[in-house]
Write an enzyme that holds these catalytic residues in place. Structure first.
Site, PDB file in Angstrom:
ATOM      1  N   ASP A  84       0.848  -1.197   0.000  1.00 38.56           N
ATOM      2  CA  ASP A  84       0.000   0.000   0.000  1.00 38.56           C
ATOM      3  C   ASP A  84       0.884   1.248   0.000  1.00 38.56           C
ATOM      4  OD1 ASP A  84      -2.378   1.460   0.201  1.00 38.56           O
ATOM      5  OD2 ASP A  84      -2.358   1.415   2.395  1.00 38.56           O
ATOM      6  N   HIS A  85       0.638   2.167  -0.896  1.00 40.02           N
ATOM      7  CA  HIS A  85       1.416   3.420  -0.991  1.00 40.02           C
ATOM      8  C   HIS A  85       2.920   3.174  -1.008  1.00 40.02           C
ATOM      9  CE1 HIS A  85      -1.928   6.154  -0.843  1.00 40.02           C
ATOM     10  NE2 HIS A  85      -2.453   5.387   0.077  1.00 40.02           N
ATOM     11  N   ASP A 105       3.117   4.538  -5.420  1.00 36.67           N
ATOM     12  CA  ASP A 105       2.501   5.853  -5.236  1.00 36.67           C
ATOM     13  C   ASP A 105       3.483   6.932  -5.697  1.00 36.67           C
ATOM     14  OD1 ASP A 105       1.402   8.205  -4.443  1.00 36.67           O
ATOM     15  OD2 ASP A 105       1.067   7.635  -2.360  1.00 36.67           O
ATOM     16  N   GLU A 135      -1.046   5.843  -8.719  1.00 35.81           N
ATOM     17  CA  GLU A 135      -1.863   6.921  -8.120  1.00 35.81           C
ATOM     18  C   GLU A 135      -1.627   8.259  -8.804  1.00 35.81           C
ATOM     19  OE1 GLU A 135      -2.207   7.110  -3.858  1.00 35.81           O
ATOM     20  OE2 GLU A 135      -2.286   9.295  -3.886  1.00 35.81           O
ATOM     21  N   HIS A 177      -7.242   9.795   4.186  1.00 31.88           N
ATOM     22  CA  HIS A 177      -6.911   8.692   5.094  1.00 31.88           C
ATOM     23  C   HIS A 177      -7.294   9.082   6.521  1.00 31.88           C
ATOM     24  CE1 HIS A 177      -3.728   7.372   2.023  1.00 31.88           C
ATOM     25  NE2 HIS A 177      -4.647   6.432   2.063  1.00 31.88           N
ATOM     26  N   HIS A 208      -9.300   5.140  -1.965  1.00 30.23           N
ATOM     27  CA  HIS A 208      -8.587   5.072  -0.682  1.00 30.23           C
ATOM     28  C   HIS A 208      -9.431   5.775   0.381  1.00 30.23           C
ATOM     29  CE1 HIS A 208      -4.407   3.696  -1.751  1.00 30.23           C
ATOM     30  NE2 HIS A 208      -5.006   3.722  -2.919  1.00 30.23           N
ATOM     31  N   ASN A 230     -10.208   0.789  -0.091  1.00 27.27           N
ATOM     32  CA  ASN A 230      -9.235   0.536   0.979  1.00 27.27           C
ATOM     33  C   ASN A 230      -9.766   0.959   2.342  1.00 27.27           C
ATOM     34  OD1 ASN A 230      -7.690   0.058  -1.267  1.00 27.27           O
ATOM     35  ND2 ASN A 230      -6.068   1.493  -0.731  1.00 27.27           N
ATOM     36  N   THR A 233      -8.117   2.461   8.933  1.00 28.74           N
ATOM     37  CA  THR A 233      -8.403   3.045  10.249  1.00 28.74           C
ATOM     38  C   THR A 233      -9.601   2.407  10.943  1.00 28.74           C
ATOM     39  OG1 THR A 233      -7.522   5.116   9.385  1.00 28.74           O
ATOM     40  CG2 THR A 233      -8.752   5.258  11.432  1.00 28.74           C
TER      41      THR A 233
END
Ligand code: 13P
Length: 288
Positions: A84-85, A105, A135, A177, A208, A230, A233
């Site tokens: 991820d990223h 990313d 991205e 995020h 995201h 995605n 959190t």
């Protein structure tokens, strides 16, 4: 066996639903998510940020753990293990370690550099049969040290990146995020629609910042081409709340309630409930 995210996302794009990417932090996270995906007969993507990869003792440890779980737990639904990223270097490390999917990313680079680096990674991923997410337009907020300004993506730039042959494309459309602030303006569906038109019906789009996006917005996003969502959190919040409740009720002090297998169990159940709810909402149940 881990699989690339290509087939599952192609099917999702065509079938008007989305596959969840749930980020993992440790064994409890991975196990809870895998068991829930299996229970719901849903494809699933396990997301690993560079920070979480480091925390879990490196990418080869993560690959070993997840492959072991798939075998030992009898997981038969399609599972992609996805960076991820990722940075350019991180993406290469994950490919070498045995991830089945990576995100590069490059949104913070000038578009020419994003294109050059993405192009190189497309070549590598195609050769190895891995999926690649790119991205455009940074996602707002902060995740594991990756900070984004929340720029809304330019549909022409999205088209340029999509045409390089990436598997899926993350585009900033006002998503953030972490928790959304009270005064959040919501997702820019006008931009999402313009991007979707530019990149065409075959390109799965990635949303995201799935935590806290209202159900109606999720449904609209899916109708406009979002095929991967995605969530990170929200699992952390539900795990923390359930663990807090267990400790505040003094259950760790009763009998062998301090046993980590007992202490962490309510949190694991809470992760499962969150993942179950998202799989329902995204429409990927029984699509394995
Ligand atoms: P949230 O933490 O807001 O759910 O976002 C997750 C994400 O987008 C991972 O890349």
């Amino acid at each position: 066996m881990l699989v690339s995210a290509k087939e599952m996302l192609k099917k999702a794009r065509a079938g008007h639903y989305a596959v969840g990417q749930f980020n993992i932090n440790n064994l409890e996270w991975a196990k809870s998510i895998l068991l829930t995906a299996q229970e719901m007969n849903s494809p699933v993507i396990l997301g690993v940020s560079e920070g979480a990869g480091k925390y879990m003792c490196g990418y080869t440890t993560v690959v070993g753990m997840v492959n072991g779980m798939i075998n030992e737990l009898g997981i038969t639904v399609p599972v992609a293990l996805h960076l991820d990223h990722g940075s350019y270097e991180g993406a290469k490390k994950c490919i070498a370690a045995g991830f089945s999917s990576v995100m590069f990313d490059g949104s913070h680079y000038p578009i020419e550099e994003n294109i050059a680096k993405t192009t190189e990674l497309v070549g590598i991923c195609n050769e190895l049969g891995l999926s690649l997410e790119a991205e455009v337009g940074a996602i707002g907020g902060e995740e594991d040290g990756v900070v984004g300004g929340g720029e809304v993506a330019d549909p022409d730039e999205c088209k340029m990146i999509a045409d390089l042959g990436v598997t899926m494309l993350a585009a900033g459309i006002g998503n953030i995020h972490g928790k959304y602030p009270e005064n959040w303006a919501g997702l820019r569906f006008d931009v999402l629609e313009a991007i979707s038109k530019k990149v065409g019906e075959d390109m799965p789009l990635v949303l995201h910042g799935g935590t806290g996006i209202p159900a109606d917005m999720i449904k609209t996003a899916i109708s406009l081409g979002v095929s991967k969502i995605n969530v990170n959190t929200e699992c952390q919040l539900s795990f923390a709340a359930a663990t807090r409740e267990y400790i505040e009720a003094g259950k760790d002090l009763q009998g062998k309630g301090f046993d980590p297998r007992k202490l962490l169990a309510p949190g694991c159940e809470a992760i499962k409930a969150t993942v179950r709810e998202k799989i329902e909402l995204f429409g990927s149940a029984n699509k394995a």
